[in-house]
Scaffold this motif. Structure first.
Motif, mmCIF file in Angstrom:
data_model
loop_
_atom_site.group_PDB
_atom_site.id
_atom_site.type_symbol
_atom_site.label_atom_id
_atom_site.label_comp_id
_atom_site.label_asym_id
_atom_site.label_seq_id
_atom_site.Cartn_x
_atom_site.Cartn_y
_atom_site.Cartn_z
ATOM 1 N N ILE A 197 -121.437 -9.897 17.340
ATOM 2 C CA ILE A 197 -122.662 -10.704 17.326
ATOM 3 C C ILE A 197 -123.216 -10.641 18.744
ATOM 4 C CG2 ILE A 197 -123.622 -13.006 16.913
ATOM 5 C CD1 ILE A 197 -120.674 -13.434 15.494
ATOM 6 N N VAL A 214 -128.572 -10.954 16.942
ATOM 7 C CA VAL A 214 -129.189 -12.279 16.820
ATOM 8 C C VAL A 214 -130.301 -12.463 17.842
ATOM 9 C CG1 VAL A 214 -127.160 -13.450 15.866
ATOM 10 C CG2 VAL A 214 -127.449 -13.307 18.350
ATOM 11 N N ASP A 219 -126.879 -18.281 18.903
ATOM 12 C CA ASP A 219 -125.488 -18.119 18.440
ATOM 13 C C ASP A 219 -124.944 -19.402 17.811
ATOM 14 O OD1 ASP A 219 -124.369 -15.382 19.828
ATOM 15 O OD2 ASP A 219 -125.915 -16.347 21.016
ATOM 16 N N PHE A 222 -126.001 -19.599 14.276
ATOM 17 C CA PHE A 222 -125.232 -18.634 13.487
ATOM 18 C C PHE A 222 -123.860 -19.218 13.142
ATOM 19 C CE2 PHE A 222 -122.478 -14.988 12.809
ATOM 20 C CZ PHE A 222 -123.281 -14.102 12.109
ATOM 21 N N THR A 267 -131.928 -17.204 13.673
ATOM 22 C CA THR A 267 -131.225 -16.048 14.247
ATOM 23 C C THR A 267 -131.881 -14.718 13.898
ATOM 24 O OG1 THR A 267 -129.842 -15.812 12.271
ATOM 25 C CG2 THR A 267 -129.006 -17.249 14.024
ATOM 26 N N ILE A 274 -125.024 -13.503 6.190
ATOM 27 C CA ILE A 274 -124.183 -14.597 6.713
ATOM 28 C C ILE A 274 -123.186 -15.037 5.632
ATOM 29 C CG2 ILE A 274 -124.202 -16.987 7.574
ATOM 30 C CD1 ILE A 274 -126.975 -16.336 8.832
#
Lengths: 698, 150
Positions: A197, A214, A219, A222, A267, A274
């Motif tokens: 990520i 992202v 973050d 996320f 994001t 996800i």
């Protein structure tokens, strides 16, 4: 016939301290490899390979220097070691006589050899030992304390036994720790999954099966969505959670609105990705490592990004478990006695710390404090005046944002000393430069490394210094001897040989100096020990979804998410990171590493470059708040988020003594005006990526 | 070809350039000259993940090396026992005929000594049963070296 021999030692190029084997010819180092008896099995990165070029480089401080012009003007007189140490000791005596021992501040780069530094500061009677970590790992350290109740280094990353590794704030294949790189590559060879990520496609991302690019600064969103999925889809390890997790219900309620659809808007990662990712994680649980981060002085919510990483590990049952984040062992855990500490020569100072850690900020780790807050004490005299600053192998003027503002904070200092093996902006701005021998030509104190198999290790001198430099123990013990007339306690630290220090440290351990000859390190256990966890050292004894300690300090550890600012039209969010051939800015002038990478480039997304009429390879000027930080080449690519402008940290040197590095590339930290005041109040780390820049074709 | 072969496992390679720097450090090669060259492409997006192409090139140690044939002083030699092609520095006059003759222009001219340098698989190490420096110290052990399978 050339006389050939070899020495086991410890690398000192970056902060990892890899074990090395130095081959010698006619008394000088001729080649360096990774210690073949260690998990490195001979491997050593490019920086480590360039150590001999560092020793041979004459463009580093060659003899002690005392400033004769204004600070930063670069006018020096050369001094003998006797004179320079007398000078520093005399100045310290004057300052401490007038302002007390607490007026002395120290900072270094942390690591396994700091016991000597801490002992020196304790011997002086000052509580103000700090390290560089406010601009590095403080947020993750405090995240670990808030969830696990213990420091981040008290859990290991058992990559070789993992089934899924997630890198979010750890570019593991470019910010290289050789043993870790090999463990990760071995795991991938065996079929372990890797997910990355990041806002940019790093080398680590190039090995990933999942890459999530992202939007910069999202973050936390996320991670909250992953937690939402793990909980609402019942993908967490229920037995583990029941046994080890405190505050699960509060966490469940908190993430209830954090759906993947919500996170998608923040994001830019599609909700279904996800959802699928959370499912994949559950399939590998508990053999999952969601790395909580390394260099995390990035955003205003980085502490919570790191916290949620630990929380995800907790939900997947991987904390304290083989193939996840097992607890490391200290010598005591394997029935052995630890090294005798040099700090124990002196009583702990009762004085409060100048940076407020431990009293104004009770939740933070008092060990290395927060050096940026100690700088405020220099400027304001609150809580008391700080007048002398000893900076060891640390370059705050390059590590911290806004160097001009930092220099202003330092104006009230009566003494600024740099102990350094390379030139740095901080050394150039100092009153005295004490040239440190490179890691090839100095010994260090014996270090202890906790791990699944704990060990002691030692750095031995592989050759005599080529310039008039000294080891840290020679410098500090030399100062201790000189301070003994006004501070008789200091005699205890006035060692005259490294062997005397080593023998002091090894008392009652059952290990002798001779035991290091075979491999350079001594293992204290025969096999890796995976320890069963009974209770975590948190107030609740469990992994805390809401930290009791932080709550007491009125800090919300289930902090509502705040959407990061989007750059204004024409602006970019500054982002920086690492590359395999350089480290910390101090290798940019190394002949062999300069040859590999002489300058940094500005990564920008193709769509943004088109907007600005910039083509790949064009020279661009990067500015912040209307002030240019210099010119660099553009790298126009799809491999970066459109909101970000990325550059490798450590370039843009301006010192005339560095002929190779001068004027090459741009310094990211100069693009962060006011940045010393922008930090994560929950975690203590600076927020180096909460700044915006403009770019124009030069 | 020599009886040895040096190979890069691209899956393990992390583009860290340690191979080049180890080669230079071990052989004390002047700045601007490389005996082994690691090439990494810039990253490009491929199926949502960045792709970086890598290769490591040093001398191929040919069976019938053109560089040896053209050398006027016989400074360029091929060792019969294992096929390693190397330069005897004391005999080289720096005429660069070998560079011209090599299809890949592998040998490099060292202006400091007026001689040609090239990869010799770290012969001194091979003779002690060791591997070339670039292979021994490759950060992730992506480089391997050994006798070719017949």
């Amino acid at each position: 016939m050339a006389a050939e021999e070899s020495v086991y030692s410890v690398c000192g190029m970056c902060s990892v301290r890899c074990p090395i084997l130095v081959e010698k010819r006619n008394g000088e180092a001729s080649w360096i490899m990774g210690n073949p008896h260690s998990p490195l099995k001979g491997g050593l990165c490019a920086r480590g390979a360039a150590g001999i070029a560092l020793e041979r480089d004459t463009e580093r401080p060659a003899t002690p220097l005392i400033r004769v012009g204004e600070r930063g003007e670069g006018k020096w007189r050369e001094a003998s070691w006797e004179e320079a140490l007398d000078y520093v000791a005399d100045r310290l005596k004057e300052i401490t006589a007038m302002h007390g021992a607490r007026s002395v501040l120290w900072s270094d780069r942390g690591g396994p050899f700091v016991d000597l530094h801490q002992a020196f500061m304790r011997g002086l009677g000052s509580p103000n030992y700090c390290n560089h970590d406010a601009s590095c790992a403080r947020n993750v350290q405090h995240a670990a304390l808030s969830v696990l109740g213990m420091g981040r280094k008290l859990v290991a990353y058992d990559f070789r036994n993992a089934k899924h590794i997630i890198l979010q704030t750890r570019n593991i294949l470019e910010a290289i720790n050789v043993a870790e790189c090999n463990a990760v590559m071995d795991a991938l060879d065996k079929g372990c999954k890797l997910s990355v990520i990041d806002i940019r496609s790093s080398v680590s991302a190039s090995k990933a099966s999942n890459f999530f690019m992202v939007r910069p600064g999202t973050d936390y969103a996320f991670n909250l969505a992953i937690i939402h999925e793990l909980i609402t889809k019942k993908l967490y390890q229920a037995d583990y959670v029941a046994k080890y997790v405190d505050g699960f219900d509060a966490l469940s309620a908190f993430v209830q609105p954090c759906t993947p659809e919500w996170a998608e808007k923040e994001t830019g990662i599609p909700a279904e990705r996800i959802t699928a990712f959370a499912q994949e994680l559950a399939e590998s649980a508990p053999n999952v490592i969601w790395h909580p981060g390394w260099m995390v002085a990035r955003y205003n919510d980085s502490f919570n990004v790191c916290r949620t990483a630990y929380i995800i590990n907790a939900l997947l049952g991987s904390v304290g478990v083989k193939g996840g984040l097992p607890l490391v062992n200290t010598p005591k855990d394997v029935g052995r006695k630890g090294l005798k500490k040099l700090v124990d020569l002196f009583p702990k100072p009762e004085e409060k710390r100048a940076d407020g850690v431990g009293w104004k900020h009770p939740q933070f780790d008092a060990g290395p404090g927060l050096v940026n807050l100690a700088y405020d004490a220099i400027a304001t005299g609150d809580p008391y005046p700080v007048k002398a600053y000893l900076c060891f192998r640390h370059d705050p003027l390059m590590a911290m944002p806004d160097p001009e503002a930092l220099k202003r904070k330092w104006e009230a200092l009566d003494l600024l000393v740099s102990v350094t093996f390379s030139w740095s902006d901080t050394a150039w701005h100092s009153d005295v430069v004490l040239p440190l021998s490179t890691y090839l030509s100095r010994e260090s104190i014996i270090a202890s490394k906790a791990g699944l198999k704990p060990q002691f290790f030692v750095r031995k001198r592989a050759m005599q210094p080529l310039l008039n430099t000294r080891a840290d123990w020679e410098i500090l013990c030399g100062l201790a001897a000189r301070l003994s007339d006004v501070n008789p306690e200091m005699k205890k630290l006035a060692f005259t040989s490294i062997e005397d220090i080593w023998n002091y440290q090894l008392q009652d351990t059952g290990v002798s100096v001779a035991d290091f000859a075979a491999k350079g390190f001594v293992e204290l256990a025969d096999a890796p020990l995976y320890r069963e966890v009974e209770a975590y050292p948190t107030p609740s004894g469990k992994l805390e979804m809401i930290s009791g300690k932080w709550s007491k300090a009125n800090i919300d550890t289930l902090k509502p998410y705040t959407s990061p600012a989007r750059p204004a039209p024409g602006e970019f969010r500054i982002a920086f990171g690492r590359v395999g051939v350089h480290t910390q800015g101090h290798t940019v002038n190394n002949p062999l590493l300069h040859e590999q990478m002489p300058e940094n480039v500005a990564w920008m997304h193709t769509s943004r470059a088109e907007e600005l009429g910039i083509a790949d390879g064009d020279m661009v000027e990067v500015a912040s708040a209307g002030k240019s930080a210099g010119r660099m080449k553009a790298f126009v690519t799809e491999c970066i988020h459109p909101e970000a402008l990325f550059m490798v940290h450590g370039f843009g040197h301006r010192l005339p003594v560095e002929s190779r590095a001068i004027g090459r590339g741009v310094a990211d930290h100069e693009l962060m005006p006011g940045g010393l005041e922008v930090w994560d109040r929950s975690g203590g780390g600076l927020s180096l990526q909460e700044h915006f820049v403009t770019v124009r074709k030069a | 070809m020599s009886k040895y072969r040096l190979k890069l496992d691209k899956n393990r390679c992390i583009h860290c350039k340690a191979c080049e720097v180890h080669c230079k450090s071990k052989n004390n090669t002047p700045l601007g000259i490389k005996l082994g060259v690691h090439t990494s492409s810039l990253p490009v997006m491929k199926d949502g993940v960045p792709f970086i192409k890598a290769s490591y090139q040093c001398c191929y140690h040919c069976e019938e090396p053109a560089c040896v044939d053209v050398c006027p002083t016989e400074a360029m030699k091929r060792r019969e026992s294992d096929g390693i092609v190397y330069v005897v520095q004391e005999e080289c006059i720096g005429c660069e005929a070998c560079i011209e003759a090599c299809p890949w222009h592998i040998p490099v001219f060292n202006a400091a000594t007026n001689t040609v340098l090239k990869c010799d698989f770290c012969m001194d190490r091979v003779d002690k049963g060791l591997k070339p420096a670039c292979v021994t110290a490759c950060t992730t052990h992506a480089l391997s070296f050994g006798e070719k399978q017949k």
